[in-house]
Design a protein around this motif. Structure first.
Motif, PDB file in Angstrom:
ATOM      1  N   TYR A   1       0.829  -1.267  -0.050  1.00  0.00           N
ATOM      2  CA  TYR A   1       0.097   0.131  -0.256  1.00  0.00           C
ATOM      3  C   TYR A   1       0.933   1.274   0.206  1.00  0.00           C
ATOM      4  CZ  TYR A   1       0.756  -0.584   5.061  1.00  0.00           C
ATOM      5  OH  TYR A   1       1.277  -0.924   6.305  1.00  0.00           O
ATOM      6  N   THR A   2       0.203   2.373  -0.259  1.00  0.00           N
ATOM      7  CA  THR A   2       0.812   3.737   0.105  1.00  0.00           C
ATOM      8  C   THR A   2       0.138   4.260   1.078  1.00  0.00           C
ATOM      9  OG1 THR A   2       1.398   3.953  -2.419  1.00  0.00           O
ATOM     10  CG2 THR A   2       1.477   5.917  -1.274  1.00  0.00           C
ATOM     11  N   GLU A   3       0.816   4.877   2.119  1.00  0.00           N
ATOM     12  CA  GLU A   3       0.231   5.322   3.343  1.00  0.00           C
ATOM     13  C   GLU A   3       0.765   6.723   3.688  1.00  0.00           C
ATOM     14  OE1 GLU A   3      -2.233   5.617   5.441  1.00  0.00           O
ATOM     15  OE2 GLU A   3      -2.205   3.686   5.800  1.00  0.00           O
ATOM     16  N   ARG A   4      -0.382   7.910   3.842  1.00  0.00           N
ATOM     17  CA  ARG A   4       0.045   8.919   4.707  1.00  0.00           C
ATOM     18  C   ARG A   4      -0.306   8.934   5.892  1.00  0.00           C
ATOM     19  NH1 ARG A   4      -2.478  13.884   2.813  1.00  0.00           N
ATOM     20  NH2 ARG A   4      -0.853  14.928   3.560  1.00  0.00           N
ATOM     21  N   ALA A   5       0.719   8.900   6.942  1.00  0.00           N
ATOM     22  CA  ALA A   5       0.619   8.827   8.486  1.00  0.00           C
ATOM     23  C   ALA A   5       1.747   9.607   9.052  1.00  0.00           C
ATOM     24  CB  ALA A   5       0.607   7.422   8.561  1.00  0.00           C
ATOM     25  N   ASP A   6       1.665   9.572  10.380  1.00  0.00           N
ATOM     26  CA  ASP A   6       2.738  10.225  11.086  1.00  0.00           C
ATOM     27  C   ASP A   6       4.034   9.254  11.238  1.00  0.00           C
ATOM     28  OD1 ASP A   6       1.404  12.503  11.613  1.00  0.00           O
ATOM     29  OD2 ASP A   6       0.999  11.840  13.914  1.00  0.00           O
TER      30      ASP A   6
ATOM     31  N   VAL B   1       2.164  -1.435  11.695  1.00  0.00           N
ATOM     32  CA  VAL B   1       1.269  -0.631  12.299  1.00  0.00           C
ATOM     33  C   VAL B   1       1.562   0.660  12.014  1.00  0.00           C
ATOM     34  CG1 VAL B   1       0.434   0.029  14.807  1.00  0.00           C
ATOM     35  CG2 VAL B   1       1.392  -2.251  14.384  1.00  0.00           C
ATOM     36  N   PRO B   2       0.613   1.297  11.372  1.00  0.00           N
ATOM     37  CA  PRO B   2       0.523   2.872  11.069  1.00  0.00           C
ATOM     38  C   PRO B   2       0.543   3.707  12.205  1.00  0.00           C
ATOM     39  CG  PRO B   2      -1.446   2.100  10.268  1.00  0.00           C
ATOM     40  CD  PRO B   2      -0.666   0.581  10.834  1.00  0.00           C
ATOM     41  N   ILE B   3       1.008   4.794  12.423  1.00  0.00           N
ATOM     42  CA  ILE B   3       0.893   5.784  13.451  1.00  0.00           C
ATOM     43  C   ILE B   3      -0.214   6.934  12.938  1.00  0.00           C
ATOM     44  CG2 ILE B   3       1.887   7.268  14.993  1.00  0.00           C
ATOM     45  CD1 ILE B   3       2.624   4.284  15.594  1.00  0.00           C
ATOM     46  N   CYS B   4      -1.265   7.010  13.290  1.00  0.00           N
ATOM     47  CA  CYS B   4      -2.180   8.166  13.033  1.00  0.00           C
ATOM     48  C   CYS B   4      -2.066   8.245  11.615  1.00  0.00           C
ATOM     49  CB  CYS B   4      -1.779   9.644  13.565  1.00  0.00           C
ATOM     50  SG  CYS B   4      -1.659   9.381  15.501  1.00  0.00           S
ATOM     51  N   PRO B   5      -2.881   7.328  10.974  1.00  0.00           N
ATOM     52  CA  PRO B   5      -2.760   7.358   9.554  1.00  0.00           C
ATOM     53  C   PRO B   5      -3.778   8.295   8.943  1.00  0.00           C
ATOM     54  CG  PRO B   5      -4.049   5.308  10.151  1.00  0.00           C
ATOM     55  CD  PRO B   5      -3.337   6.044  11.430  1.00  0.00           C
ATOM     56  N   HIS B   6      -3.798   8.741   7.656  1.00  0.00           N
ATOM     57  CA  HIS B   6      -4.555   9.747   7.231  1.00  0.00           C
ATOM     58  C   HIS B   6      -6.139   9.142   6.850  1.00  0.00           C
ATOM     59  CE1 HIS B   6      -6.267  12.456   3.899  1.00  0.00           C
ATOM     60  NE2 HIS B   6      -5.792  13.224   4.863  1.00  0.00           N
ATOM     61  N   THR B   7      -6.058   7.859   6.473  1.00  0.00           N
ATOM     62  CA  THR B   7      -7.234   7.216   6.163  1.00  0.00           C
ATOM     63  C   THR B   7      -7.797   6.215   7.080  1.00  0.00           C
ATOM     64  OG1 THR B   7      -5.838   5.231   5.095  1.00  0.00           O
ATOM     65  CG2 THR B   7      -6.915   7.148   3.690  1.00  0.00           C
ATOM     66  N   LEU B   8      -8.938   6.218   7.579  1.00  0.00           N
ATOM     67  CA  LEU B   8      -9.704   5.463   8.778  1.00  0.00           C
ATOM     68  C   LEU B   8      -9.316   3.782   8.204  1.00  0.00           C
ATOM     69  CD1 LEU B   8     -12.547   7.503   9.871  1.00  0.00           C
ATOM     70  CD2 LEU B   8     -10.166   7.253  10.998  1.00  0.00           C
ATOM     71  N   SER B   9      -9.393   3.704   6.878  1.00  0.00           N
ATOM     72  CA  SER B   9      -9.260   2.197   6.598  1.00  0.00           C
ATOM     73  C   SER B   9      -7.737   1.508   6.717  1.00  0.00           C
ATOM     74  CB  SER B   9      -9.534   2.070   5.119  1.00  0.00           C
ATOM     75  OG  SER B   9      -8.665   2.645   4.303  1.00  0.00           O
ATOM     76  N   ALA B  10      -7.120   2.352   7.212  1.00  0.00           N
ATOM     77  CA  ALA B  10      -5.573   1.650   7.573  1.00  0.00           C
ATOM     78  C   ALA B  10      -5.663   0.878   8.798  1.00  0.00           C
ATOM     79  CB  ALA B  10      -4.545   2.941   7.511  1.00  0.00           C
ATOM     80  N   ARG B  11      -5.445  -0.134   8.775  1.00  0.00           N
ATOM     81  CA  ARG B  11      -5.204  -0.974  10.136  1.00  0.00           C
ATOM     82  C   ARG B  11      -3.832  -1.776  10.200  1.00  0.00           C
ATOM     83  NH1 ARG B  11      -8.448   1.803  11.124  1.00  0.00           N
ATOM     84  NH2 ARG B  11     -10.571   1.850  11.827  1.00  0.00           N
TER      85      ARG B  11
END
Length: 297
Positions: free
Chosen positions: A173-178, A210-220
């Motif tokens: 995936y591509t993820e925007r997060a802290d 484990v993403p930290i504060c991801p931009h999308t709520l679907s990120a788990r």
């Protein structure tokens, strides 16, 4: 009877003189049990107590110890285990910290706990280790080991980072997060757990993302097998990002950098008493699975 571990190296928390009495207590007991006892050389300057023990450097020990006893908290034990990973040397954790999840033997019970271990009555626990490499412009600029987790994060900046994650050659995936935590089963009860990740049994050949504060709520969080290399590309970051290994070493990152994470062929070797129980520690230390008002096991 000669001890199973005839040469024992003691390590206390660096730059902490409060470990002196505990190390002296361990040294006295070990001498009584017939072991040859050494003190890690980096610990010696901080100790106010004259232990009168020969010194050994953990990074290049001569002679090689058969057992290393770490006195302190989980952080001291992790640092010790990282240095010994792949050496085959056993590590025993004696707790003088707060939680003591990995360093599970209380110092107050050491006179009852240690003699059976030195006589050969112990449980062995081998834990996976991660290798993380930071690549920039097709050149590797950093390489290090992690026992708990590899963490790519936004550093001191306020804006999120954008990461593209590949498992081998397959996009995940591509993820925007802290940030994003890549944790071992050992690390699943550390930072990854506080960030909402699940607990992994220590023997599982798995990694936890484990993403930290991801931009999308679907990120788990997701658990994957540890047989393939993970590649994390930093696509965008308004401020310098960072790569952290076990919250111990931190390295600055810039857009275009890639972090490559894989399971190391070496392992960390821990020693526990025979009654050691991972799930029992979860219940005692983290109150895992308890109902409100339930009597503890």
């Amino acid at each position: 009877m000669a001890p199973i571990f005839p040469r024992v190296l003691l390590i206390g928390k660096y730059r902490d003189p409060s470990s002196g009495p505990g190390l002296a207590r361990l040294a006295t007991l070990l001498h009584t049990l017939g072991a040859e006892v050494f003190l890690e050389s980096h610990c010696a300057p901080a100790l106010q107590h004259d232990l009168r023990l020969p010194l050994l450097n953990l990074e290049d020990p001569t002679p090689t110890p058969d057992l290393v006893i770490s006195l302190g908290g989980d952080g001291t034990l992790l640092s010790t285990a990282r240095s010994l990973a792949g050496s085959g040397t056993a590590v025993l954790g004696v707790n003088q910290g707060r939680l003591g999840f990995l360093a599970d033997i209380p110092l107050d019970t050491i006179e009852e706990t240690l003699p059976p271990i030195l006589a050969g009555a112990y449980r062995e626990d081998r834990r996976s280790v991660l290798v993380a490499e930071l690549w920039r412009d097709e050149r590797r600029i950093v390489s290090g080991l992690a026992l708990n987790e590899v963490f790519v994060h936004k550093g001191c900046g306020e804006s999120m980072v954008e990461l593209r994650v590949l498992l081998g050659d397959r996009p995940l995936y591509t993820e925007r997060a802290d940030g994003l935590i890549i944790a071992t089963p050992t690390g699943s009860t550390a930072y990854a757990l506080s960030a909402g990740g699940p607990i992994l049994s220590p023997e599982l050949p798995a990694l936890l993302l484990v993403p930290i504060c991801p931009h999308t709520l679907s990120a788990r969080p997701i658990a994957i097998g540890d047989g393939l290399e993970l590649r994390l590309s930093l696509l965008a970051a308004r401020h310098p990002a960072a790569l952290s290994l076990d919250s111990h070493h931190s390295y600055p990152m810039q857009a275009g950098d890639e972090v490559r994470v894989r399971r190391s062929p070496c392992e960390a070797r821990f020693i526990h008493p025979l009654d050691h129980d991972f799930y029992g520690i979860l219940r005692r230390k983290l109150h895992w699975g308890e109902l409100p008002g339930e009597e503890r096991c």
